[in-house]
Write a protein that holds these residues in place. Structure first.
Motif, PDB file in Angstrom:
ATOM      1  N   ASP A  66       0.827  -1.205   0.000  1.00 28.43           N
ATOM      2  CA  ASP A  66       0.000   0.000   0.000  1.00 28.43           C
ATOM      3  C   ASP A  66       0.863   1.258   0.000  1.00 28.43           C
ATOM      4  OD1 ASP A  66      -1.935   2.103   0.870  1.00 28.43           O
ATOM      5  OD2 ASP A  66      -3.253   0.376   1.110  1.00 28.43           O
ATOM      6  N   SER A  67       0.447   2.252  -0.775  1.00 26.80           N
ATOM      7  CA  SER A  67       1.240   3.483  -0.884  1.00 26.80           C
ATOM      8  C   SER A  67       1.221   4.306   0.397  1.00 26.80           C
ATOM      9  CB  SER A  67       0.751   4.342  -2.053  1.00 26.80           C
ATOM     10  OG  SER A  67      -0.582   4.769  -1.838  1.00 26.80           O
ATOM     11  N   CYS A  68       0.359   3.951   1.363  1.00 26.39           N
ATOM     12  CA  CYS A  68       0.399   4.683   2.635  1.00 26.39           C
ATOM     13  C   CYS A  68       1.730   4.460   3.348  1.00 26.39           C
ATOM     14  CB  CYS A  68      -0.768   4.283   3.536  1.00 26.39           C
ATOM     15  SG  CYS A  68      -0.639   2.649   4.288  1.00 26.39           S
ATOM     16  N   PHE A  69       2.462   3.380   2.951  1.00 24.12           N
ATOM     17  CA  PHE A  69       3.765   3.114   3.558  1.00 24.12           C
ATOM     18  C   PHE A  69       4.857   4.027   2.991  1.00 24.12           C
ATOM     19  CE2 PHE A  69       1.541  -0.891   4.446  1.00 24.12           C
ATOM     20  CZ  PHE A  69       1.779  -0.984   5.807  1.00 24.12           C
ATOM     21  N   GLU A  84       1.621  14.687  12.976  1.00 27.96           N
ATOM     22  CA  GLU A  84       1.916  13.592  12.042  1.00 27.96           C
ATOM     23  C   GLU A  84       1.042  13.679  10.798  1.00 27.96           C
ATOM     24  OE1 GLU A  84       2.049   9.604  13.577  1.00 27.96           O
ATOM     25  OE2 GLU A  84       2.734  10.295  15.532  1.00 27.96           O
ATOM     26  N   VAL A  85       1.615  13.267   9.660  1.00 26.17           N
ATOM     27  CA  VAL A  85       0.862  13.205   8.409  1.00 26.17           C
ATOM     28  C   VAL A  85       1.097  11.839   7.774  1.00 26.17           C
ATOM     29  CG1 VAL A  85       1.018  15.686   7.997  1.00 26.17           C
ATOM     30  CG2 VAL A  85       2.758  14.186   7.030  1.00 26.17           C
ATOM     31  N   THR A  86       0.173  11.439   6.932  1.00 28.44           N
ATOM     32  CA  THR A  86       0.330  10.176   6.219  1.00 28.44           C
ATOM     33  C   THR A  86      -0.349  10.279   4.862  1.00 28.44           C
ATOM     34  OG1 THR A  86       0.003   7.774   6.342  1.00 28.44           O
ATOM     35  CG2 THR A  86      -1.784   9.142   7.159  1.00 28.44           C
ATOM     36  N   ARG A  87       0.017   9.386   3.958  1.00 22.74           N
ATOM     37  CA  ARG A  87      -0.634   9.308   2.652  1.00 22.74           C
ATOM     38  C   ARG A  87      -1.901   8.466   2.780  1.00 22.74           C
ATOM     39  NH1 ARG A  87       3.376  10.335  -1.428  1.00 22.74           N
ATOM     40  NH2 ARG A  87       4.460  12.184  -0.656  1.00 22.74           N
ATOM     41  N   PRO A  88      -2.905   8.724   1.961  1.00 19.85           N
ATOM     42  CA  PRO A  88      -4.136   7.920   2.031  1.00 19.85           C
ATOM     43  C   PRO A  88      -3.878   6.469   1.655  1.00 19.85           C
ATOM     44  CG  PRO A  88      -4.153   9.352   0.093  1.00 19.85           C
ATOM     45  CD  PRO A  88      -2.979   9.764   0.920  1.00 19.85           C
ATOM     46  N   GLU A  89      -4.548   5.577   2.340  1.00 24.13           N
ATOM     47  CA  GLU A  89      -4.391   4.151   2.083  1.00 24.13           C
ATOM     48  C   GLU A  89      -5.445   3.672   1.087  1.00 24.13           C
ATOM     49  OE1 GLU A  89      -6.858   4.499   5.896  1.00 24.13           O
ATOM     50  OE2 GLU A  89      -5.355   5.619   4.765  1.00 24.13           O
ATOM     51  N   ARG A  90      -5.189   2.503   0.492  1.00 28.19           N
ATOM     52  CA  ARG A  90      -6.132   1.773  -0.352  1.00 28.19           C
ATOM     53  C   ARG A  90      -6.402   2.434  -1.699  1.00 28.19           C
ATOM     54  NH1 ARG A  90      -8.557  -1.950   3.026  1.00 28.19           N
ATOM     55  NH2 ARG A  90     -10.297  -2.302   1.610  1.00 28.19           N
ATOM     56  N   ILE A  91      -5.541   3.376  -2.129  1.00 25.16           N
ATOM     57  CA  ILE A  91      -5.710   4.001  -3.449  1.00 25.16           C
ATOM     58  C   ILE A  91      -4.675   3.471  -4.424  1.00 25.16           C
ATOM     59  CG2 ILE A  91      -5.756   6.146  -4.761  1.00 25.16           C
ATOM     60  CD1 ILE A  91      -6.668   7.614  -2.326  1.00 25.16           C
ATOM     61  N   PHE A  92      -3.400   3.566  -4.062  1.00 24.99           N
ATOM     62  CA  PHE A  92      -2.328   3.114  -4.949  1.00 24.99           C
ATOM     63  C   PHE A  92      -1.551   1.978  -4.311  1.00 24.99           C
ATOM     64  CE2 PHE A  92      -2.832   7.629  -6.175  1.00 24.99           C
ATOM     65  CZ  PHE A  92      -3.189   7.439  -7.498  1.00 24.99           C
ATOM     66  N   LEU A  93      -1.002   1.118  -5.168  1.00 21.78           N
ATOM     67  CA  LEU A  93      -0.162   0.003  -4.745  1.00 21.78           C
ATOM     68  C   LEU A  93       1.193   0.138  -5.419  1.00 21.78           C
ATOM     69  CD1 LEU A  93      -2.844  -2.793  -5.074  1.00 21.78           C
ATOM     70  CD2 LEU A  93      -1.885  -1.949  -2.930  1.00 21.78           C
ATOM     71  N   ASN A 137      -6.789  -9.301   5.739  1.00 29.18           N
ATOM     72  CA  ASN A 137      -7.388  -8.386   6.719  1.00 29.18           C
ATOM     73  C   ASN A 137      -6.281  -7.912   7.666  1.00 29.18           C
ATOM     74  OD1 ASN A 137      -9.133  -6.947   8.303  1.00 29.18           O
ATOM     75  ND2 ASN A 137      -9.973  -8.718   9.372  1.00 29.18           N
ATOM     76  N   PHE A 138      -5.828  -6.694   7.443  1.00 32.37           N
ATOM     77  CA  PHE A 138      -4.650  -6.195   8.161  1.00 32.37           C
ATOM     78  C   PHE A 138      -4.952  -4.803   8.704  1.00 32.37           C
ATOM     79  CE2 PHE A 138      -0.392  -4.033   7.967  1.00 32.37           C
ATOM     80  CZ  PHE A 138       0.207  -4.780   8.983  1.00 32.37           C
ATOM     81  N   GLU A 189      -6.981   3.761  13.957  1.00 26.46           N
ATOM     82  CA  GLU A 189      -6.754   2.495  13.260  1.00 26.46           C
ATOM     83  C   GLU A 189      -6.726   2.706  11.747  1.00 26.46           C
ATOM     84  OE1 GLU A 189      -8.274  -1.618  14.744  1.00 26.46           O
ATOM     85  OE2 GLU A 189      -9.706  -0.959  13.208  1.00 26.46           O
ATOM     86  N   ILE A 190      -5.709   2.139  11.101  1.00 30.75           N
ATOM     87  CA  ILE A 190      -5.554   2.224   9.649  1.00 30.75           C
ATOM     88  C   ILE A 190      -5.608   0.806   9.078  1.00 30.75           C
ATOM     89  CG2 ILE A 190      -3.943   2.794   7.780  1.00 30.75           C
ATOM     90  CD1 ILE A 190      -2.986   5.132   9.374  1.00 30.75           C
ATOM     91  N   GLN A 191      -6.321   0.663   7.968  1.00 34.74           N
ATOM     92  CA  GLN A 191      -6.462  -0.660   7.350  1.00 34.74           C
ATOM     93  C   GLN A 191      -5.960  -0.613   5.905  1.00 34.74           C
ATOM     94  OE1 GLN A 191     -10.351  -2.399   7.713  1.00 34.74           O
ATOM     95  NE2 GLN A 191      -9.750  -4.342   6.793  1.00 34.74           N
ATOM     96  N   PRO A 192      -4.647  -0.770   5.704  1.00 35.18           N
ATOM     97  CA  PRO A 192      -4.107  -0.765   4.337  1.00 35.18           C
ATOM     98  C   PRO A 192      -4.330  -2.100   3.647  1.00 35.18           C
ATOM     99  CG  PRO A 192      -2.343  -1.106   5.903  1.00 35.18           C
ATOM    100  CD  PRO A 192      -3.587  -0.930   6.717  1.00 35.18           C
ATOM    101  N   LEU A 193      -4.174  -2.102   2.336  1.00 39.20           N
ATOM    102  CA  LEU A 193      -4.198  -3.350   1.578  1.00 39.20           C
ATOM    103  C   LEU A 193      -2.885  -4.089   1.836  1.00 39.20           C
ATOM    104  CD1 LEU A 193      -5.612  -1.950  -1.792  1.00 39.20           C
ATOM    105  CD2 LEU A 193      -6.874  -3.246  -0.073  1.00 39.20           C
ATOM    106  N   LEU A 194      -2.969  -5.403   2.048  1.00 37.06           N
ATOM    107  CA  LEU A 194      -1.772  -6.185   2.355  1.00 37.06           C
ATOM    108  C   LEU A 194      -1.800  -7.508   1.601  1.00 37.06           C
ATOM    109  CD1 LEU A 194       0.818  -6.710   4.098  1.00 37.06           C
ATOM    110  CD2 LEU A 194      -0.698  -7.906   5.692  1.00 37.06           C
ATOM    111  N   TYR A 195      -0.669  -7.824   0.994  1.00 40.60           N
ATOM    112  CA  TYR A 195      -0.496  -9.113   0.304  1.00 40.60           C
ATOM    113  C   TYR A 195       0.797  -9.736   0.830  1.00 40.60           C
ATOM    114  CZ  TYR A 195      -3.657  -6.391  -2.542  1.00 40.60           C
ATOM    115  OH  TYR A 195      -4.694  -5.589  -2.951  1.00 40.60           O
ATOM    116  N   ASP A 196       0.691 -10.986   1.283  1.00 37.58           N
ATOM    117  CA  ASP A 196       1.851 -11.672   1.836  1.00 37.58           C
ATOM    118  C   ASP A 196       1.857 -13.120   1.375  1.00 37.58           C
ATOM    119  OD1 ASP A 196      -0.161 -12.855   3.341  1.00 37.58           O
ATOM    120  OD2 ASP A 196       0.302 -11.736   5.165  1.00 37.58           O
ATOM    121  N   GLU A 197       2.618 -13.963   2.068  1.00 31.11           N
ATOM    122  CA  GLU A 197       2.746 -15.354   1.644  1.00 31.11           C
ATOM    123  C   GLU A 197       1.444 -16.130   1.781  1.00 31.11           C
ATOM    124  OE1 GLU A 197       4.593 -15.097   5.854  1.00 31.11           O
ATOM    125  OE2 GLU A 197       4.194 -13.812   4.134  1.00 31.11           O
TER     126      GLU A 197
END
Length: 604
Positions: A438-441, A466-475, A511-512, A521-529
């Motif tokens: 997720d681009s929020c990282f 603190e500032v952050t980028r929006p989650e769930r828009i770009f990967l 579900n992360f 609470e932030i819920q970014p998109l996550l892909y792992d093993e």
């Protein structure tokens, strides 16, 4: 030995010393990287080499493409841009332009077939702007450093050097060309848009506070942009399925604007938004009330917008289209200016104004791509970022209880890590990539908190918190597309940004959730093993693997259409440079001495 020879010899020795030092560091850090690769990194890396050679796998990808695009003939446009600034005695001239390379990828033929197409003669595919700026307004078109308490005094040449207006116009040209293509007819609209830029980075770099912009003073053919209109524009893009914008504490007014848009009414009650925490609802409503966007009633916990956010967003898009059409299509001499309210005077756009307009275009482009299922991909060749290893994997390592000190002891950039991986894992063959993250990282990261003596997830610190980028828009991901059998010749790693799509990337995600002190609470998109790579990343990698032809030694592992677009953009630039240099003759033919004489005569 002469003095000049001594200088050359000293430089040679310094160069050799620096190269040797860099090579020694790589050898040393490669041992640590191998350990981190076995422990963590390899679980977020995938090679498609065997998959793309397998006919059955290719048929699966073909079906995937047909499900997403609803066709096996996929049209694409690759966009690249160039810019230049030319300083003369009296003016500084800026150029920014973008060019598109057009073609189709056919999935009906084995391995995919590329066919390039010529643009119609009546269609202008280049977006070019020439902007001569007189010296008396140059201070208004340079970036101001808000951190400095005292003004910075610069000479004319220094102002010309620090001005970034030409790069901002170039990005605006790039975004406008993509936007113009995305909203074209169904026949002309491409299904894949490749942009030689980090689209997630552009989104973040165009998210200014509305109070820092000067566009509110402008009269755009009878329409005006208020601070409320600017906040509505910054709140976009909206996607209810992807839950964008989210309900976190940071910028809660964005969610309030989105709720009004989704519910298609101006008056919104906290009871109507069960997913929206009441505390965040109130904070967003009070912020919008301060911006004169509407009125908050604390007794009923409702907020009523003065102007419907849908109407405001359409107005912002009209102003964006009008400005860009004047600047890039009509080549209006005053295209980089706007008329002041209740006055006939003109004001020049500041670099921030230009970037804000690019932000409007990018947000509208994203929503158009969702609507028409256009695969939007950004490619960046060079980057010194550490978003993948330090920010993303650092956060994952924290959640999994790993040794953070050991993880952060590796000082390599993402690009250095990516280009070392095939040399420490000899089974990693191209094309390969990291899993999408997720681009929020780009801002979210793990940091040690001295007070609690624990590691915490947080955004970047600023003077406003603190500032952050929006989650769930770009990967985002890193990929490599060329590696010789003996591994002595390899292409650079590419940084890939792509748009996340509802019904696809959200379904493939784990579900992360990340708990933070500042944002909630932030819920970014996550892909792992456990999830594997998302389906659209597999499709993107296959499309890029088809487009990488390796015909040109200077562009190994780089999509051929983007290389052709780069040729087009540089060709435009070469012609424009000659034009800008010849403009000095125009200034000499109209010397200021004549103007001074007219001024003297007016006082006699």
């Amino acid at each position: 030995m002469s003095e000049i020879s001594k200088v050359y010899d000293q430089y040679r020795k310094s160069l050799e010393s620096s190269q040797a030092e860099y090579e020694t560091r790589l050898k040393f850090h490669s041992k640590s990287l191998r350990k981190r690769y076995d422990e963590l990194i390899k679980h977020f890396v995938r090679s498609y080499s065997d998959d793309f050679k397998d006919q059955i796998k290719r048929l699966e990808i073909k079906r995937l493409a047909e499900n997403f695009f609803e066709t096996s003939e996929i049209s694409f446009v690759a966009i690249d841009a160039s810019c230049h600034k030319e300083e003369s005695a009296n003016f500084i001239s800026f150029y920014g332009g973008a060019y598109g390379s057009k073609g189709t990828i056919s999935f009906s033929e084995p391995g995919g077939k590329i066919r390039y197409q010529r643009w119609e003669l009546n269609r202008d595919v280049s977006m070019v702007a020439f902007v001569p700026i007189p010296p008396d307004v140059m201070h208004g078109v340079t970036e101001q450093d808000e951190a400095n308490e005292t003004p910075i005094f610069r000479s004319d040449s220094e102002i010309a050097q620090v001005s970034s207006l030409h790069t901002k116009i170039m990005q605006l040209a790039e975004i406008y060309l993509a936007y113009d293509l995305a909203k074209s007819s169904a026949v002309e609209c491409p299904r894949v848009l490749l942009i030689d830029n980090s689209i997630g980075g552009v989104m973040g770099n165009t998210s200014f506070s509305s109070s820092s912009l000067t566009l509110g003073r402008g009269d755009f053919q009878g329409e005006f942009l208020t601070e409320a209109d600017m906040e509505v524009s910054l709140a976009h893009p909206f996607n209810e399925i992807l839950d964008i914008p989210s309900t976190k504490k940071f910028q809660p007014h964005f969610r309030l604007i989105a709720e009004a848009t989704w519910k298609q009414r101006r008056k919104i009650s906290a009871k109507d938004c069960p997913k929206f925490p009441l505390e965040n609802f109130k904070a967003g409503a009070k912020f919008l009330q301060d911006k004169k966007a509407g009125k908050y009633d604390p007794s009923t916990e409702t907020f009523e917008f003065t102007v419907d956010p849908r109407t405001s967003w359409k107005k912002s898009q009209r102003i964006f289209e009008s400005i860009c059409e004047n600047l890039f299509k009509k080549k209006d001499p005053h295209g980089v200016c706007y008329k002041l309210r209740d006055s006939d005077e003109l004001e020049y756009f500041s670099p921030r104004d230009i970037m804000f307009l690019a932000g409007i275009g990018l947000r509208a482009l994203v929503e158009r791509c969702w609507e028409r299922k256009i695969l939007l991909i950004g490619i960046v060749k060079d980057s010194m970022s550490r978003f993948f290893y330090r920010n993303f994997l650092g956060s994952i390592n924290q959640v999994r209880g790993g040794d953070q000190i050991k993880h952060f002891s590796l000082p390599l950039t993402d690009r250095a890590i990516a280009e070392l991986l095939p040399n420490i894992d000899l089974n990693l063959n191209t094309p390969w990539c990291t899993y999408d993250f997720d681009s929020c990282f780009m801002t979210m990261h793990s940091e040690y908190d001295e007070k609690s003596k624990t590691w915490k997830s947080k955004g970047y610190d600023t003077s406003r918190g603190e500032v952050t980028r929006p989650e769930r828009i770009f990967l985002r991901s890193l990929a490599q597309f060329f590696l010789s059998p003996d591994r002595n010749i390899s292409s650079h790693a590419l940084f890939i940004d792509r748009l996340a799509y509802p019904g696809w990337d959200d379904k493939d995600s784990a579900n992360f959730k990340i708990k933070t002190d500042w944002f909630g609470e932030i819920q970014p998109l996550l892909y792992d093993e456990t999830t594997g790579t998302p389906r659209l990343q597999t499709l993107t990698m296959y499309l890029l693997a088809v487009l990488v032809r390796n015909h040109f030694p200077e562009a190994l592992g780089y999509p051929d259409p983007l290389h052709q677009a780069d040729w087009g953009a540089k060709s435009l630039k070469r012609r424009v440079i000659g034009l800008l240099q010849s403009s000095e003759w125009a200034f000499k033919s109209r010397p200021l001495s004549k103007t001074f004489r007219e001024i003297r005569d007016s006082f006699r």
